[in-house]
Design an enzyme around this catalytic site. Structure first.
Site, short mmCIF file in Angstrom:
data_model
loop_
_atom_site.label_atom_id
_atom_site.label_comp_id
_atom_site.label_asym_id
_atom_site.label_seq_id
_atom_site.Cartn_x
_atom_site.Cartn_y
_atom_site.Cartn_z
N LYS A 1 -18.58 29.31 0.35
CA LYS A 1 -17.34 30.05 0.16
C LYS A 1 -16.11 29.21 0.49
CE LYS A 1 -18.99 33.87 -1.44
NZ LYS A 1 -18.80 34.15 -2.89
N TYR B 1 -23.82 30.07 3.29
CA TYR B 1 -22.87 30.95 2.62
C TYR B 1 -21.43 30.58 2.96
CZ TYR B 1 -20.80 35.49 1.24
OH TYR B 1 -20.05 36.47 0.67
#
Length: 205
Positions: free
Chosen positions: A166, A162
């Protein structure tokens, strides 16, 4: 209504932040394609259709909206969701990318599929929709792209997939901004933070 006459695509718009964005754009006068495949937190298939609920709420309030149930991770389907906006409303002025999934593991426990799934939905999904949308926006001489990143880009325990995605979204967005500004297209990334249980992705339940 500041956005009267504008047309928007919002991904991940069935719940949480995406839902709030879609509703606010509609409240401000924009016509909205509400994109949400109705998958679970980790990307697993379900029979849910939250996009329909958001569309119904917008229409009940006097706005214009249509649902789209495809995944941003699919290059061709991402193109079709952008085309749906152009075909339905004559153009695309705004793209907001909120779609995401989460598979939390420490790196030594994370599978290749856990990594690939999160990178594909978040990073490639953003690239897919931006790639297709910016073509229409450049031709029109205007457009607004807003990509949702996260404070996790700094690094987050149990979320290396993640965090990497991002961080990539920030680099992607900055590059789009530099490439497309001469054509009247802007690109910005937002890094929201939330209470641990205030959003579906952040909640462990």
């Amino acid at each position: 209504m500041y956005l009267k006459g504008k047309a928007a695509v919002v991904t991940g718009a069935g719940r949480g932040i995406g839902r709030a964005v879609a509703l606010e754009l509609a409240r401000q006068g924009a016509s909205v394609i509400v994109v949400d495949p109705g998958v679970g937190r980790g990307g697993e298939k379900t029979e849910e259709r939250p996009a329909d609920d958001v569309v119904a709420e917008i229409v009940a309030a006097g706005g214009k909206a249509q649902a789209n149930y495809d995944s941003v991770a699919d290059y061709l389907k991402a193109g079709l969701m952008i085309k749906q906006c152009v075909d339905t409303y004559g153009k695309i002025d705004i793209l907001v990318n909120v779609a995401g999934n989460l598979r939390e593991r420490m790196i030594w426990n994370m599978s290749e599929d856990d990594f690939d799934s999160v990178i594909t939905v978040h990073l490639k999904g953003n690239w897919n929709t931006c790639h297709h949308a910016v073509k229409y926006m450049r031709a029109a001489g205007h457009g607004r792209i807003i990509n949702f990143s996260s404070d996790a880009f700094k690094g987050s325990v149990g979320q290396c997939n993640y965090s990497a995605a991002k961080a990539g979204i920030i680099g992607l967005t900055r590059s789009i901004a530099k490439e497309a500004y001469k054509n009247g297209v802007t690109a910005n990334a937002i890094c929201p933070s939330a209470d641990r249980k205030s959003t579906r992705l952040n909640s462990s339940h």
